[in-house]
Scaffold this motif. Sequence first.
Motif, PDB file in Angstrom:
ATOM      1  N   GLU A  48       0.819  -1.212   0.000  1.00  0.00           N
ATOM      2  CA  GLU A  48       0.000   0.000   0.000  1.00  0.00           C
ATOM      3  C   GLU A  48       0.857   1.269   0.000  1.00  0.00           C
ATOM      4  O   GLU A  48       0.652   2.177  -0.809  1.00  0.00           O
ATOM      5  N   LYS A  95       1.213   3.992  -3.148  1.00  0.00           N
ATOM      6  CA  LYS A  95       0.864   5.404  -2.972  1.00  0.00           C
ATOM      7  C   LYS A  95       2.054   6.292  -3.338  1.00  0.00           C
ATOM      8  O   LYS A  95       1.881   7.355  -3.951  1.00  0.00           O
ATOM      9  N   SER A 136      -1.492  11.058  -8.473  1.00  0.00           N
ATOM     10  CA  SER A 136      -2.210  10.908  -7.202  1.00  0.00           C
ATOM     11  C   SER A 136      -3.606  11.527  -7.205  1.00  0.00           C
ATOM     12  O   SER A 136      -4.549  10.933  -6.664  1.00  0.00           O
ATOM     13  N   PHE A 153      -7.444   5.369  -3.144  1.00  0.00           N
ATOM     14  CA  PHE A 153      -7.192   4.122  -2.435  1.00  0.00           C
ATOM     15  C   PHE A 153      -8.277   3.930  -1.374  1.00  0.00           C
ATOM     16  O   PHE A 153      -8.466   4.802  -0.514  1.00  0.00           O
TER      17      PHE A 153
END
Length: 381
Positions: free
Chosen positions: A252, A256, A265, A270
């Motif tokens: 994760e 990111k 982004s 997420f």
Amino acid sequence: MRILTFTSLYPNDMDPRLGIFVKNRMCAFDALDGVSRTVIAPVHYVPLLGFSKGTRFYRNNHIHLQENQDGIAVWHPRYLTLPGTNFINVADAMAKAGEKCLPDAYPDDEDFDLVDGHYLYPDGVAAYHLAKTHTKPLVLTARGSDVNYWMEQDKPRTAILEALAYARKIICVSQALKDRLIGHGVPAEKLTLLLNGVDPTFFAAAHSAEIEKNHLITVGNLVPLKGHRYILEALVKLPQCRLTIIGTGEQEGRLKALAKKLDISPRVTFLSHVPHADLPRYYAAAHCSILMSSREGMPNVVLESLAAGTPVVATNVGGIPEVITAENGILLPERNADALVDAVNSALAHPWNRQQISQNMRPLNWPETAKALRQIFTDAL
């Protein structure tokens, strides 16, 4: 018919989505007349690491030893593991943990008729030890990496083949898994193809969701074999698209950071935890769903997406090509970002019949799967 389900892949109060595909199949079985079931779902622990917040071992320490799920008793005995070492035989540890809780799971001289083991290693090997100790029939289910990965390792393969030799029936959730087991010398007459199911009504109910143009979705654990990095890299060349990633896992933080590095982004969301009941509307609102796995059995995320009427772009591995057709998705010729960009652009331009995609999934439902499962158990008994 009293069934003992043995697997570490089963939901618990700390991880309600763990092994949800196992629970869904067995809950449909529970609804049949004349059956009863108990679950032993061992939980691994490591001394000291269980006190480290944020780790899976910390979460495991907070799982209740016993719980009731939809009227079914579920036991979570602990077994010791030491990550990165071979000092402990994990299958033996799981079997011993299960053995210790059997007197509480089956008091007053109650007993079980058959052991139902899910995932061949280490779970299925542990289930074999329990079944053999109690001279009970064993039915095992091969689900993916247990065949595609563990049977390529010498010691696990030897243990798995011993368990398969004892088992009376072996369920494969895809033809690809069945073929691989035959290739390992498992007798074809022991093997039964039984695909995972979905609840078509549950997913079709989301058809009223408004489709968001150029919205992509991927659902799955954030681990390397799922290939999320390829999706992020492809998104750079798909400036019109935004992406929702549903899942948690070891990668994760890395994913990111990659999204930030690629300057995408703002277009990536997420979502760590989405209740299973909410998934249909996420699928239905997406233009298409994506799965970039390096290996699979029969991924439920593909079946769920199709049940919601959402086309799928996926790698051509495992059982995926058994359900993806030109009418409901696109299989990638290669597992890389460039192939994904081309496939997504084609998917966005294609006039999919989403109602038909969903309708075609209706025969693949849990109640019919449960009836077939009962027949398999009956034959084994």
